[in-house]
Scaffold this motif. Sequence first.
Motif, short mmCIF file in Angstrom:
data_model
loop_
_atom_site.label_atom_id
_atom_site.label_comp_id
_atom_site.label_asym_id
_atom_site.label_seq_id
_atom_site.Cartn_x
_atom_site.Cartn_y
_atom_site.Cartn_z
N VAL A 79 -62.50 -16.32 -13.90
CA VAL A 79 -61.18 -15.86 -14.32
C VAL A 79 -60.18 -16.06 -13.21
CG1 VAL A 79 -59.88 -13.79 -14.98
CG2 VAL A 79 -62.12 -14.24 -15.98
N GLY A 80 -60.60 -15.75 -12.00
CA GLY A 80 -59.72 -15.91 -10.85
C GLY A 80 -59.29 -17.34 -10.62
N VAL A 81 -60.18 -18.26 -10.93
CA VAL A 81 -59.86 -19.68 -10.70
C VAL A 81 -59.02 -20.25 -11.83
CG1 VAL A 81 -60.84 -21.98 -10.39
CG2 VAL A 81 -61.96 -19.99 -9.37
N ALA A 82 -59.40 -19.91 -13.06
CA ALA A 82 -58.77 -20.52 -14.23
C ALA A 82 -57.36 -20.00 -14.45
CB ALA A 82 -59.62 -20.27 -15.47
N LEU A 83 -57.16 -18.70 -14.16
CA LEU A 83 -55.85 -18.11 -14.42
C LEU A 83 -55.08 -17.92 -13.13
CD1 LEU A 83 -56.92 -15.32 -16.94
CD2 LEU A 83 -56.20 -17.67 -17.41
N SER A 84 -53.78 -18.10 -13.24
CA SER A 84 -52.96 -17.78 -12.08
C SER A 84 -51.91 -16.75 -12.52
CB SER A 84 -52.29 -19.04 -11.54
OG SER A 84 -51.52 -19.62 -12.54
N VAL A 85 -51.64 -15.82 -11.65
CA VAL A 85 -50.68 -14.76 -11.95
C VAL A 85 -49.47 -14.96 -11.04
CG1 VAL A 85 -50.27 -12.28 -12.03
CG2 VAL A 85 -52.54 -13.21 -12.55
N SER A 86 -48.28 -14.97 -11.64
CA SER A 86 -47.09 -15.16 -10.81
C SER A 86 -45.92 -14.38 -11.42
CB SER A 86 -46.75 -16.64 -10.70
OG SER A 86 -46.65 -17.18 -11.99
N LEU A 87 -44.82 -14.33 -10.68
CA LEU A 87 -43.65 -13.61 -11.17
C LEU A 87 -42.74 -14.50 -12.02
CD1 LEU A 87 -42.90 -11.50 -8.00
CD2 LEU A 87 -43.65 -10.65 -10.23
N TRP A 101 -46.32 -13.35 -15.11
CA TRP A 101 -46.68 -14.47 -15.96
C TRP A 101 -48.11 -14.86 -15.67
CZ3 TRP A 101 -43.73 -16.67 -19.77
CH2 TRP A 101 -42.40 -16.22 -19.84
N ILE A 102 -48.93 -14.83 -16.72
CA ILE A 102 -50.32 -15.24 -16.53
C ILE A 102 -50.47 -16.60 -17.17
CG2 ILE A 102 -52.72 -14.73 -17.07
CD1 ILE A 102 -51.93 -11.80 -17.15
N GLY A 103 -50.87 -17.58 -16.37
CA GLY A 103 -50.92 -18.92 -16.91
C GLY A 103 -52.12 -19.70 -16.43
N SER A 104 -52.23 -20.88 -16.97
CA SER A 104 -53.36 -21.71 -16.62
C SER A 104 -52.94 -23.17 -16.76
CB SER A 104 -54.52 -21.40 -17.57
OG SER A 104 -55.56 -22.29 -17.31
N SER A 105 -53.31 -23.98 -15.78
CA SER A 105 -52.95 -25.39 -15.84
C SER A 105 -54.17 -26.21 -16.20
CB SER A 105 -52.41 -25.84 -14.49
OG SER A 105 -53.44 -25.78 -13.55
#
Lengths: 254, 242
Positions: A79-87, A101-105
């Motif tokens: 989860v930590g790798v796949a998702l990134s949390v940002s403002l 914003w929770i996103g994934s590239s």
Amino acid sequence: MHIIDRYAYSNAIRELDPAQKGGLALIAMLFCLALDHPAVGLLTLVWMFALATLWAQVPARAFGRALLAEAPFLLLSLVGVALSVSLAPLVSPALQLGPFWIGSSAESLALATRLFTRALGCAAALNFLILTTPLLDLIELLRRLRVPETLIDLMSLTYRAIFVLLESLQRMATAQDARLGYAGPWRALRSAGLLGSQLFLDAYRRSQRLQMALESRGLAGPLRVLPLDYRRDRRARWFGAALAASLLLAGAWR
Amino acid sequence: MTALLELEQLHYRFPGGAEPALRGASLRLEAGRRVALLGRNGAGKSTLLLHANGLLRPSSGQVRVAGEPLVYTRRGLLAARRQVGLVFQNPDDQLFSASVAQDISFGPLNLGLDVAEARRRVAEAAALCEVHDLLDRPTHALSGGQKLRVALAGVLAMAPRVILADEVTSGLDPWMRRQVFAIFNRLIAQGVTVLLATHDLSVARQWADLVAVMEAGQVVAVAPSAEVFRDAELRRLIGADE
Ligand SMILES: Nc1ncnc2c1ncn2[C@@H]1O[C@H](COP(=O)(O)OP(=O)(O)O)[C@@H](O)[C@H]1O
Ligand SMILES: [Mg+2]
């Protein structure tokens, strides 16, 4: 602990030299780590499952249960790798959660997939090893690999002590339970604390008696025992070669 | 005839112990005897056995093995332990290895025997104790009676001439007890002396040919079992009276 131990002692390749079983697991893990490709991890899983169930006759359910027990840890780290949390929405798709914003590239998803399959392959290889090889044999293998004797003695004494302690634990807990030691949360807490200190004392006294018992049999430095006898199976080599070749192929696949 | 094992006037106080555990205890064992050691809890039976094996050192008094005074050096102790084997009350305190075969091989290897001879000793002791089919089982999968027989095999593999067993038959069912006594009897037939510390009066009456009675750190009597059971004072000490 108990369930793994049971299959380790009762599977069809129990008598096999642990160097052969360890070798197969090692090949699998090395290729999983060296070849960075999801197919390698998945193929390793298939291989290890097949070796454990068809060759060692470990029930598929046991293999699955061991893997399921490990799965939450794998997934959590993913989860930590796949998702990134940002403002701010840096990647898409992204989901807004309050100010975050929770996103994934695509890249992070691909990375997560590679990590997951890799870890899965390694876990499967380790499961194959511990489900078919008692810890005793693994310690024996380390002894042969010239791991320092003090370490070996420590491991074998600890392994034996675990079961003795488990037995005392069970006995004490039953005795407390019989006197309603676990009726109500407060009493349960108190009983558990008491149990812990009792168990410690028990282990301490046992270690003193063990020391005496070993001395009475002529203890002199490292614990000297006969090496164990094992069977060697020529098939193990073929399995190793086929495993290595197929993993290489899978790693080269685009 | 020199005795196999002589304990003479042993005195001992545990560090921090209020009372001495042994106050001038003496005992003499000859070859091929079957001896029961009786006495209430705390009389000093276990302490006496630990002295016979050199695990505890008396503050005064002497231990002699086959006529030779016990020397408390590594070599002297090994020489004594080769002749005098000790089986502990709880086999879980004695079995250190998860492998039955490896556990039994520990003593012979410490005696400096080579691998081939040690293997032979393991096989022989395992056969004598009827644990040969347990050799590749893990220790923790054995029953209490099986563990005891493995512990016994571990001691017998050193081929001692005296076996000291501390209350080993207490927790066993009647079948297991018979099996253990059958092992003892086989050893005695080979000239080994077996001493069993016990609270079981029927063992003293029926199995032993000699009964030693301990009380407050002393051996107060060593006599044929019939005599012990006739003596009113001894009967009281071993709890044979109501
Ligand atoms: N480890 C120890 N530390 C202090 N005192 C001990 C220890 N072991 C035994 N004792 C004391 O020594 C005396 C003799 O004990 P023991 O030899 O165990 O008797 P028995 O085996 O006949 O029941 C008892 O008073 C006991 O409390
Ligand atoms: Mg005792």
